[in-house]
Enzyme design. Sequence first.
Site, PDB file in Angstrom:
ATOM      1  N   GLY A  13       0.811  -1.220   0.000  1.00 15.87           N
ATOM      2  CA  GLY A  13       0.000   0.000   0.000  1.00 15.87           C
ATOM      3  C   GLY A  13       0.836   1.258   0.000  1.00 15.87           C
ATOM      4  CB  VAL A  15       0.904   3.626   4.800  1.00 13.88           C
ATOM      5  CG1 VAL A  15       1.686   3.673   6.106  1.00 13.88           C
ATOM      6  CG2 VAL A  15      -0.094   4.782   4.743  1.00 13.88           C
ATOM      7  NE  ARG A  40      -6.525  -6.829  -3.317  1.00 15.03           N
ATOM      8  CZ  ARG A  40      -7.299  -7.005  -2.253  1.00 15.03           C
ATOM      9  NH1 ARG A  40      -8.341  -7.795  -2.328  1.00 15.03           N
ATOM     10  NH2 ARG A  40      -7.045  -6.396  -1.108  1.00 15.03           N
ATOM     11  NE  ARG A 100      -4.768   6.504  14.285  1.00 14.73           N
ATOM     12  CZ  ARG A 100      -5.209   6.843  13.087  1.00 14.73           C
ATOM     13  NH1 ARG A 100      -6.315   7.559  12.961  1.00 14.73           N
ATOM     14  NH2 ARG A 100      -4.538   6.490  12.011  1.00 14.73           N
ATOM     15  CB  CYS A 131      -1.761  11.761   8.176  1.00 17.39           C
ATOM     16  SG  CYS A 131      -3.428  11.518   7.534  1.00 17.39           S
ATOM     17  CB  SER A 161      -0.872  10.209  -1.115  1.00 18.23           C
ATOM     18  OG  SER A 161      -0.569  11.326  -0.309  1.00 18.23           O
ATOM     19  N   GLY A 162      -3.341  10.209   1.196  1.00 18.98           N
ATOM     20  CA  GLY A 162      -3.801   9.754   2.509  1.00 18.98           C
ATOM     21  C   GLY A 162      -4.831   8.652   2.421  1.00 18.98           C
ATOM     22  NE  ARG A 237      -9.144  13.073   0.787  1.00 20.81           N
ATOM     23  CZ  ARG A 237      -8.508  12.393   1.742  1.00 20.81           C
ATOM     24  NH1 ARG A 237      -7.217  12.542   1.923  1.00 20.81           N
ATOM     25  NH2 ARG A 237      -9.158  11.575   2.526  1.00 20.81           N
ATOM     26  CG  HIS A 244      -2.377  15.744   4.866  1.00 16.61           C
ATOM     27  ND1 HIS A 244      -2.621  15.254   3.613  1.00 16.61           N
ATOM     28  CD2 HIS A 244      -2.846  14.806   5.737  1.00 16.61           C
ATOM     29  CE1 HIS A 244      -3.208  14.067   3.723  1.00 16.61           C
ATOM     30  NE2 HIS A 244      -3.351  13.769   5.000  1.00 16.61           N
TER      31      HIS A 244
HETATM   32  P1  NAP Z   1      -3.660   1.286   0.315  1.00 15.36           P
HETATM   33  O1  NAP Z   1      -2.681   1.969  -0.546  1.00 15.36           O
HETATM   34  O2  NAP Z   1      -5.017   1.015  -0.200  1.00 15.36           O
HETATM   35  O3  NAP Z   1      -3.003  -0.099   0.806  1.00 15.36           O
HETATM   36  C1  NAP Z   1      -3.703  -1.059   1.538  1.00 15.36           C
HETATM   37  C2  NAP Z   1      -2.774  -2.196   1.936  1.00 15.36           C
HETATM   38  O4  NAP Z   1      -3.495  -3.138   2.733  1.00 15.36           O
HETATM   39  C3  NAP Z   1      -2.227  -2.959   0.742  1.00 15.36           C
HETATM   40  O5  NAP Z   1      -0.941  -3.414   1.043  1.00 15.36           O
HETATM   41  C4  NAP Z   1      -3.200  -4.123   0.651  1.00 15.36           C
HETATM   42  O6  NAP Z   1      -2.657  -5.259   0.031  1.00 15.36           O
HETATM   43  C5  NAP Z   1      -3.394  -4.421   2.123  1.00 15.36           C
HETATM   44  N1  NAP Z   1      -4.602  -5.209   2.314  1.00 15.36           N
HETATM   45  C6  NAP Z   1      -5.868  -4.869   1.990  1.00 15.36           C
HETATM   46  N2  NAP Z   1      -6.713  -5.887   2.251  1.00 15.36           N
HETATM   47  C7  NAP Z   1      -5.948  -6.900   2.734  1.00 15.36           C
HETATM   48  C8  NAP Z   1      -6.234  -8.239   3.168  1.00 15.36           C
HETATM   49  N3  NAP Z   1      -7.460  -8.738   3.176  1.00 15.36           N
HETATM   50  N4  NAP Z   1      -5.201  -9.002   3.634  1.00 15.36           N
HETATM   51  C9  NAP Z   1      -3.952  -8.511   3.628  1.00 15.36           C
HETATM   52  N5  NAP Z   1      -3.622  -7.266   3.220  1.00 15.36           N
HETATM   53  C10 NAP Z   1      -4.617  -6.468   2.776  1.00 15.36           C
HETATM   54  O7  NAP Z   1      -3.886   2.077   1.655  1.00 15.36           O
HETATM   55  P2  NAP Z   1      -2.854   2.945   2.541  1.00 15.36           P
HETATM   56  O8  NAP Z   1      -2.998   4.370   2.208  1.00 15.36           O
HETATM   57  O9  NAP Z   1      -1.503   2.340   2.498  1.00 15.36           O
HETATM   58  O10 NAP Z   1      -3.504   2.800   3.975  1.00 15.36           O
HETATM   59  C11 NAP Z   1      -3.582   1.580   4.647  1.00 15.36           C
HETATM   60  C12 NAP Z   1      -4.154   1.831   6.050  1.00 15.36           C
HETATM   61  O11 NAP Z   1      -3.235   2.613   6.783  1.00 15.36           O
HETATM   62  C13 NAP Z   1      -5.464   2.643   6.029  1.00 15.36           C
HETATM   63  O12 NAP Z   1      -6.568   1.809   6.062  1.00 15.36           O
HETATM   64  C14 NAP Z   1      -5.373   3.468   7.272  1.00 15.36           C
HETATM   65  O13 NAP Z   1      -6.020   2.763   8.329  1.00 15.36           O
HETATM   66  C15 NAP Z   1      -3.908   3.553   7.563  1.00 15.36           C
HETATM   67  N6  NAP Z   1      -3.407   4.900   7.285  1.00 15.36           N
HETATM   68  C16 NAP Z   1      -3.015   5.642   8.317  1.00 15.36           C
HETATM   69  C17 NAP Z   1      -2.557   6.914   8.111  1.00 15.36           C
HETATM   70  C18 NAP Z   1      -2.234   7.782   9.248  1.00 15.36           C
HETATM   71  O14 NAP Z   1      -2.836   8.801   9.346  1.00 15.36           O
HETATM   72  N7  NAP Z   1      -1.293   7.473  10.096  1.00 15.36           N
HETATM   73  C19 NAP Z   1      -2.488   7.436   6.851  1.00 15.36           C
HETATM   74  C20 NAP Z   1      -2.890   6.666   5.777  1.00 15.36           C
HETATM   75  C21 NAP Z   1      -3.352   5.391   6.034  1.00 15.36           C
HETATM   76  P3  NAP Z   1      -2.974  -5.562  -1.544  1.00 15.36           P
HETATM   77  O15 NAP Z   1      -2.078  -4.650  -2.326  1.00 15.36           O
HETATM   78  O16 NAP Z   1      -2.591  -6.999  -1.684  1.00 15.36           O
HETATM   79  O17 NAP Z   1      -4.419  -5.303  -1.771  1.00 15.36           O
HETATM   80  N1  12T Z   2      -9.672   8.347   5.911  1.00 13.42           N
HETATM   81  O1  12T Z   2      -5.559   6.617   9.546  1.00 13.42           O
HETATM   82  O2  12T Z   2      -8.528   9.289   3.736  1.00 13.42           O
HETATM   83  O3  12T Z   2      -7.456   7.292  10.288  1.00 13.42           O
HETATM   84  O4  12T Z   2      -6.813  10.563   4.153  1.00 13.42           O
HETATM   85  C1  12T Z   2      -5.901   8.361   7.450  1.00 13.42           C
HETATM   86  C2  12T Z   2      -6.131   8.984   6.230  1.00 13.42           C
HETATM   87  C3  12T Z   2      -8.158   7.735   7.605  1.00 13.42           C
HETATM   88  C4  12T Z   2      -6.628   7.157   9.392  1.00 13.42           C
HETATM   89  C5  12T Z   2      -7.601   9.649   4.457  1.00 13.42           C
HETATM   90  C6  12T Z   2      -8.416   8.365   6.402  1.00 13.42           C
HETATM   91  C7  12T Z   2      -6.904   7.761   8.105  1.00 13.42           C
HETATM   92  C8  12T Z   2      -7.389   8.978   5.734  1.00 13.42           C
END
Ligand code: NAP
Ligand code: 12T
Length: 338
Positions: A13, A15, A40, A100, A131, A161-162, A237, A244
């Site tokens: 993903g 992150v 996938r 959290r 974030c 990208s968030g 957004r 951000h």
């Molecule tokens: P993303 O680009 O959509 O990536 C999602 C990741 O989760 C991919 O590696 C995906 O794997 C994996 N995944 C999804 N379903 C899965 C499953 N059933 N089993 C195993 N892996 C699975 O999203 P992202 O932006 O990286 O964000 C991921 C999460 O991080 C968010 O849901 C959010 O909770 C958190 N986040 C936190 C912050 C923050 O503020 N600190 C910021 C952004 C996101 P595949 O590629 O194989 O589908």
């Molecule tokens: N919906 O980690 O869409 O709580 O930018 C982070 C980013 C949730 C989270 C976003 C979101 C989180 C977003």
Amino acid sequence: MKSYRVAVVGATGAVGNEIIKTLAQRNFPVASLKLLASERSLGKSFSFQDKSVPVEVLREDSFKDVQIGLFSAGGSLSEKFAPIAVKAGCVVVDNTSAYRMDPDVPLVVPEVNPEAIARYPKKGIIANPNCSTIQMVVALKPIYDAVGIKRVVVSTYQAVSGTGMKAIEELSRQTRALMAGEDAVVNVYPHRIAFNCLPQIDVFTENGYTKEEMKMINETKKIFNDDAIAVTATTVRVPVFYGHSESVNIETIKKITAQEVKDLLAKAPGVRVVDDPASRVYPLAIDAAGQDETFVGRIREDESIAHGINMWVVADNLRKGAALNAVQIAEILAQKYL
Ligand code: NAP
Ligand code: 12T
């Protein structure tokens, strides 16, 4: 030097990808790296320390022999797999919103409350804040310590990208379509994001605020361990890929001048003051992208109240807002506790 067996959950993903890069850039002492995602992603691999590491499918038995798990695959997966990982002896640094606000889980920004990490053994989980919260509290901390903070009014301008990889693709696809005179297809957000601003991030809650706004309010109080700070937020957004931006209005308890804020922030850890209006210099998302610091500028007194400060705060949401903050937590964990 000791080194650690690390797993990245959600490695493919937006992150997770940044976590892999950050571990390498900061020379985190990695003994072995396990990359986990969904079915996938079978067949994908990432290079780390000159080796190619294949992506494995996340399963219940994925955490045998893992000491530190960096989770960013969404809240429901963290709810299911973080306790499984902890049972297997792993400490989890969770990037989702799942834990959290759990009183038994520390919510940590190393520049603000590193001491909270000490409470991790209760659940074995440390939560990474949202974030938008992270970059705001990094900039608030020196002011909080110097003069106290009574109230914060924040409006955000958040990059796509968030939301993840799909949203990055959606903004580029819509932009290209519209520039070619074609219709924009809407999949990820409730409305078109290209050439638009959406005053909705995450879903609405009963009080009319969005979840993202409530995260900023509740997480800020928890990180400062101060329920008396009044916080209100509007999260928006905008069609920006990385970084951000936030307009932050602060009412302090004691008076502080804009110059004093600049001096404090100039020596604050993780902060870079970029503030020279005469030369049209202020923080920009396009400059913060790929950087570790939280950039602060447009620092000025709010002349409408006795003790007010306005500032503009920008950071790379995938780095300080997510991956970097999580790796910094893991560094403290490794140095002090494991
Ligand atoms: P993303 O680009 O959509 O990536 C999602 C990741 O989760 C991919 O590696 C995906 O794997 C994996 N995944 C999804 N379903 C899965 C499953 N059933 N089993 C195993 N892996 C699975 O999203 P992202 O932006 O990286 O964000 C991921 C999460 O991080 C968010 O849901 C959010 O909770 C958190 N986040 C936190 C912050 C923050 O503020 N600190 C910021 C952004 C996101 P595949 O590629 O194989 O589908
Ligand atoms: N919906 O980690 O869409 O709580 O930018 C982070 C980013 C949730 C989270 C976003 C979101 C989180 C977003």
